[in-house]
Design a protein around this motif. Structure first.
Motif, PDB file in Angstrom:
ATOM      1  N   ALA A  41      11.508  -1.731 -17.672  1.00  0.00           N
ATOM      2  CA  ALA A  41      10.191  -2.330 -17.263  1.00  0.00           C
ATOM      3  C   ALA A  41       8.953  -1.487 -17.794  1.00  0.00           C
ATOM      4  CB  ALA A  41       9.961  -2.525 -15.740  1.00  0.00           C
ATOM      5  N   ALA A  42       7.955  -2.067 -17.953  1.00  0.00           N
ATOM      6  CA  ALA A  42       6.798  -1.217 -18.573  1.00  0.00           C
ATOM      7  C   ALA A  42       6.045  -0.717 -17.436  1.00  0.00           C
ATOM      8  CB  ALA A  42       5.850  -2.389 -19.402  1.00  0.00           C
ATOM      9  N   ARG A  43       5.778  -1.646 -16.192  1.00  0.00           N
ATOM     10  CA  ARG A  43       5.097  -1.063 -15.050  1.00  0.00           C
ATOM     11  C   ARG A  43       5.995  -1.806 -13.869  1.00  0.00           C
ATOM     12  NH1 ARG A  43       3.338   1.159 -18.641  1.00  0.00           N
ATOM     13  NH2 ARG A  43       1.077   1.570 -18.899  1.00  0.00           N
ATOM     14  N   ILE A  44       5.564  -0.997 -12.725  1.00  0.00           N
ATOM     15  CA  ILE A  44       6.060  -1.699 -11.519  1.00  0.00           C
ATOM     16  C   ILE A  44       4.737  -1.836 -10.522  1.00  0.00           C
ATOM     17  CG2 ILE A  44       7.049  -1.459  -9.051  1.00  0.00           C
ATOM     18  CD1 ILE A  44       9.349   0.371 -10.622  1.00  0.00           C
ATOM     19  N   VAL A  45       4.389  -3.139 -10.460  1.00  0.00           N
ATOM     20  CA  VAL A  45       2.999  -3.110  -9.765  1.00  0.00           C
ATOM     21  C   VAL A  45       3.198  -3.626  -8.262  1.00  0.00           C
ATOM     22  CG1 VAL A  45       0.795  -4.597  -9.814  1.00  0.00           C
ATOM     23  CG2 VAL A  45       1.847  -3.793 -11.802  1.00  0.00           C
ATOM     24  N   ILE A  46       2.613  -2.845  -7.445  1.00  0.00           N
ATOM     25  CA  ILE A  46       2.689  -3.251  -5.801  1.00  0.00           C
ATOM     26  C   ILE A  46       1.466  -3.754  -5.522  1.00  0.00           C
ATOM     27  CG2 ILE A  46       3.540  -2.455  -3.615  1.00  0.00           C
ATOM     28  CD1 ILE A  46       4.955  -0.007  -4.973  1.00  0.00           C
ATOM     29  N   THR A  47       1.379  -4.904  -5.040  1.00  0.00           N
ATOM     30  CA  THR A  47       0.060  -5.534  -4.760  1.00  0.00           C
ATOM     31  C   THR A  47      -0.328  -5.645  -3.225  1.00  0.00           C
ATOM     32  OG1 THR A  47       1.229  -7.594  -4.773  1.00  0.00           O
ATOM     33  CG2 THR A  47      -0.112  -7.154  -6.824  1.00  0.00           C
ATOM     34  N   GLY A  48      -0.024  -4.263  -2.762  1.00  0.00           N
ATOM     35  CA  GLY A  48      -0.898  -4.180  -1.332  1.00  0.00           C
ATOM     36  C   GLY A  48      -0.004  -4.514  -0.389  1.00  0.00           C
ATOM     37  N   ASP A  49      -0.506  -4.053   0.881  1.00  0.00           N
ATOM     38  CA  ASP A  49      -0.037  -3.873   2.300  1.00  0.00           C
ATOM     39  C   ASP A  49       1.188  -3.123   2.098  1.00  0.00           C
ATOM     40  OD1 ASP A  49      -1.632  -5.506   3.528  1.00  0.00           O
ATOM     41  OD2 ASP A  49      -0.313  -7.185   4.018  1.00  0.00           O
ATOM     42  N   LEU A  50       0.640  -1.627   1.505  1.00  0.00           N
ATOM     43  CA  LEU A  50       1.587  -0.367   1.363  1.00  0.00           C
ATOM     44  C   LEU A  50       2.117  -0.079   2.598  1.00  0.00           C
ATOM     45  CD1 LEU A  50      -0.555   1.214  -1.433  1.00  0.00           C
ATOM     46  CD2 LEU A  50       1.421  -0.547  -1.672  1.00  0.00           C
ATOM     47  N   ALA A  51       1.041  -0.018   3.542  1.00  0.00           N
ATOM     48  CA  ALA A  51       1.524   0.619   4.905  1.00  0.00           C
ATOM     49  C   ALA A  51       1.128  -0.144   6.194  1.00  0.00           C
ATOM     50  CB  ALA A  51       0.614   1.972   5.059  1.00  0.00           C
ATOM     51  N   HIS A  52       2.060  -0.693   6.742  1.00  0.00           N
ATOM     52  CA  HIS A  52       1.647  -1.572   7.853  1.00  0.00           C
ATOM     53  C   HIS A  52       0.518  -1.264   8.704  1.00  0.00           C
ATOM     54  CE1 HIS A  52       2.477  -5.119  10.139  1.00  0.00           C
ATOM     55  NE2 HIS A  52       2.296  -4.317  11.380  1.00  0.00           N
ATOM     56  N   TRP A  53       0.280   0.069   9.168  1.00  0.00           N
ATOM     57  CA  TRP A  53      -0.743   0.481  10.074  1.00  0.00           C
ATOM     58  C   TRP A  53      -1.707   1.285   9.440  1.00  0.00           C
ATOM     59  CZ3 TRP A  53      -0.927  -2.270  13.948  1.00  0.00           C
ATOM     60  CH2 TRP A  53       0.273  -2.989  14.450  1.00  0.00           C
ATOM     61  N   GLY A  54      -1.576   1.382   8.062  1.00  0.00           N
ATOM     62  CA  GLY A  54      -2.570   2.398   7.240  1.00  0.00           C
ATOM     63  C   GLY A  54      -2.231   3.853   7.568  1.00  0.00           C
ATOM     64  N   GLU A  55      -1.139   4.219   7.891  1.00  0.00           N
ATOM     65  CA  GLU A  55      -0.910   5.752   8.546  1.00  0.00           C
ATOM     66  C   GLU A  55      -0.658   6.633   7.260  1.00  0.00           C
ATOM     67  OE1 GLU A  55       1.167   5.535  12.691  1.00  0.00           O
ATOM     68  OE2 GLU A  55       1.965   3.967  11.320  1.00  0.00           O
ATOM     69  N   ARG A  56      -1.109   7.871   7.578  1.00  0.00           N
ATOM     70  CA  ARG A  56      -0.981   8.969   6.423  1.00  0.00           C
ATOM     71  C   ARG A  56       0.621   9.027   6.290  1.00  0.00           C
ATOM     72  NH1 ARG A  56      -4.060  13.898   4.158  1.00  0.00           N
ATOM     73  NH2 ARG A  56      -2.486  14.527   2.822  1.00  0.00           N
ATOM     74  N   GLY A  57       1.295   9.154   7.275  1.00  0.00           N
ATOM     75  CA  GLY A  57       2.812   9.587   7.031  1.00  0.00           C
ATOM     76  C   GLY A  57       3.519   8.209   6.542  1.00  0.00           C
ATOM     77  N   ALA A  58       2.915   7.048   6.447  1.00  0.00           N
ATOM     78  CA  ALA A  58       3.684   5.906   5.684  1.00  0.00           C
ATOM     79  C   ALA A  58       3.347   6.255   4.346  1.00  0.00           C
ATOM     80  CB  ALA A  58       3.003   4.478   6.007  1.00  0.00           C
ATOM     81  N   TYR A  59       2.030   6.681   4.026  1.00  0.00           N
ATOM     82  CA  TYR A  59       1.750   6.878   2.453  1.00  0.00           C
ATOM     83  C   TYR A  59       2.340   8.158   2.054  1.00  0.00           C
ATOM     84  CZ  TYR A  59      -1.992   3.429   3.285  1.00  0.00           C
ATOM     85  OH  TYR A  59      -2.747   2.347   3.583  1.00  0.00           O
ATOM     86  N   ASP A  60       2.590   9.097   2.704  1.00  0.00           N
ATOM     87  CA  ASP A  60       3.318  10.223   2.411  1.00  0.00           C
ATOM     88  C   ASP A  60       4.871   9.780   2.035  1.00  0.00           C
ATOM     89  OD1 ASP A  60       1.408  12.035   2.765  1.00  0.00           O
ATOM     90  OD2 ASP A  60       1.705  12.737   4.889  1.00  0.00           O
ATOM     91  N   ALA A  61       5.207   8.883   2.821  1.00  0.00           N
ATOM     92  CA  ALA A  61       6.485   8.571   2.634  1.00  0.00           C
ATOM     93  C   ALA A  61       6.989   7.485   1.162  1.00  0.00           C
ATOM     94  CB  ALA A  61       7.238   7.476   3.788  1.00  0.00           C
ATOM     95  N   LEU A  62       5.987   7.067   0.954  1.00  0.00           N
ATOM     96  CA  LEU A  62       5.538   6.015  -0.368  1.00  0.00           C
ATOM     97  C   LEU A  62       5.601   7.326  -1.405  1.00  0.00           C
ATOM     98  CD1 LEU A  62       5.346   3.404  -1.842  1.00  0.00           C
ATOM     99  CD2 LEU A  62       3.137   3.434  -1.544  1.00  0.00           C
ATOM    100  N   GLN A  63       4.904   8.122  -1.367  1.00  0.00           N
ATOM    101  CA  GLN A  63       4.442   9.075  -2.495  1.00  0.00           C
ATOM    102  C   GLN A  63       5.947   9.551  -2.842  1.00  0.00           C
ATOM    103  OE1 GLN A  63       2.007  12.264  -1.660  1.00  0.00           O
ATOM    104  NE2 GLN A  63       0.877  11.654  -3.289  1.00  0.00           N
ATOM    105  N   ALA A  64       6.678  10.154  -1.674  1.00  0.00           N
ATOM    106  CA  ALA A  64       7.847  10.788  -1.929  1.00  0.00           C
ATOM    107  C   ALA A  64       9.005   9.603  -2.658  1.00  0.00           C
ATOM    108  CB  ALA A  64       8.466  11.089  -0.481  1.00  0.00           C
ATOM    109  N   ALA A  65       8.806   8.250  -2.175  1.00  0.00           N
ATOM    110  CA  ALA A  65       9.963   7.478  -2.848  1.00  0.00           C
ATOM    111  C   ALA A  65       9.513   7.195  -4.234  1.00  0.00           C
ATOM    112  CB  ALA A  65       9.837   5.970  -2.125  1.00  0.00           C
TER     113      ALA A  65
END
Ligand SMILES: [Fe+2]
Length: 276
Positions: A41-65
């Motif tokens: 694939a040329a790109r993976i596009v994630i169209t939002g609602d990345l974190a259910h509660w907008g928490e930093r720990g959730a974004y950190d987990a996404l960054q690690a993933a």
């Protein structure tokens, strides 16, 4: 060109469930399936609602993933996200001059335009005059475009869901802008609705994608309550070319039997019955 569209991953703090399931496990399954079958694939596009509660720990987990992904990933925010927290974690994330998470890139002959349709403390979509100005400049400058956003900008015939579509004040001007540039726009892709919805609007074709978490069950009558269930999730594989779009919905979490058959079968009569 192959593009993967995934949405509404609703990450929590690791270990916390969301809607009775583990969103991190679901995302890992989806990423593993993409790596196994769509590493081209040329790109993976994630169209939002990345974190259910907008928490930093959730974004950190996404960054690690995302750390080991071989395919470039483009991130957008949704109504469950917190823009400031998201930008603190993803500090290299491009934004427009006003700080909205609007960004764009040219792939082949197509301008991929990623929109920020988030309003403060509302689940409805917002796309204000400043954001429309940015989008107008992008559309005017390109020859072909493919748009991605979180919210559905049009009502979908779902009275409860339509209350959190793009809000009524922004809807008309946004629709007028899309209609003006429709001949250039190959497709509009969005998330938010946690279900596959396809159609045409303002002169463009559109498609949404299921969530990797809970799915919504369309209710064309219920005025207030959204309904959902932990049904099978999916992501979409978009085969995109000039004036062509083919969308495959991939049920990445199915772990039941899979029946494989060839395509040259001779089964013109039911077994045990003589052929006529
Ligand atoms: Fe969502």
């Amino acid at each position: 060109m192959k593009i993967i569209h995934i949405s509404d991953i609703h990450l929590t703090l690791p270990g916390e469930p969301m809607g009775g399931l583990d969103p991190h496990e679901r995302l890992a399954l989806a990423f593993a399936d993409m790596a196994a079958h769509h590493a081209d694939a040329a790109r993976i596009v994630i169209t939002g609602d990345l974190a259910h509660w907008g928490e930093r720990g959730a974004y950190d987990a996404l960054q690690a993933a995302l750390a080991d992904m071989s395919v470039p990933v483009r991130l957008m925010i949704g109504n469950h996200d917190d823009r400031d927290t998201f930008l603190k974690v993803f500090d290299g994330q491009p934004t427009d001059a006003n700080g909205f998470v609007n960004h764009a890139e040219t792939i082949g002959d197509t301008r991929f335009i990623y929109l920020d349709s988030v309003g403060a403390r509302t689940h409805a979509g917002h796309f204000c005059a400043a954001r429309r100005g940015w989008l107008r400049d992008e559309l005017a400058a390109c020859t072909r475009a493919r748009l991605f956003m979180h919210h559905n900008p049009m009502p979908l015939g779902l009275p409860a869901e339509d209350k959190i579509a793009l809000n009524a004040a922004d809807r008309g001007p946004f629709e007028a802008l899309i209609r003006e540039y429709a001949p250039k726009i190959d497709y509009l892709h969005f998330g938010h609705v946690h279900a596959p919805v396809h159609g045409g609007w303002a002169g463009v074709r559109f498609a949404s994608v299921p969530s990797t978490g809970n799915q919504s069950i369309p209710d064309l009558h219920e005025p207030d309550l959204l309904q959902g269930a932990p049904m099978a999730p999916a992501y979409c594989v978009i085969l995109a070319g000039p004036e062509q779009t083919i969308i495959h919905q991939i049920p990445f979490a199915w772990d039941g039997p899979v029946i494989r058959t060839g395509t040259s079968w001779e089964d013109w009569s039911k077994p045990g019955q003589a052929a006529e």
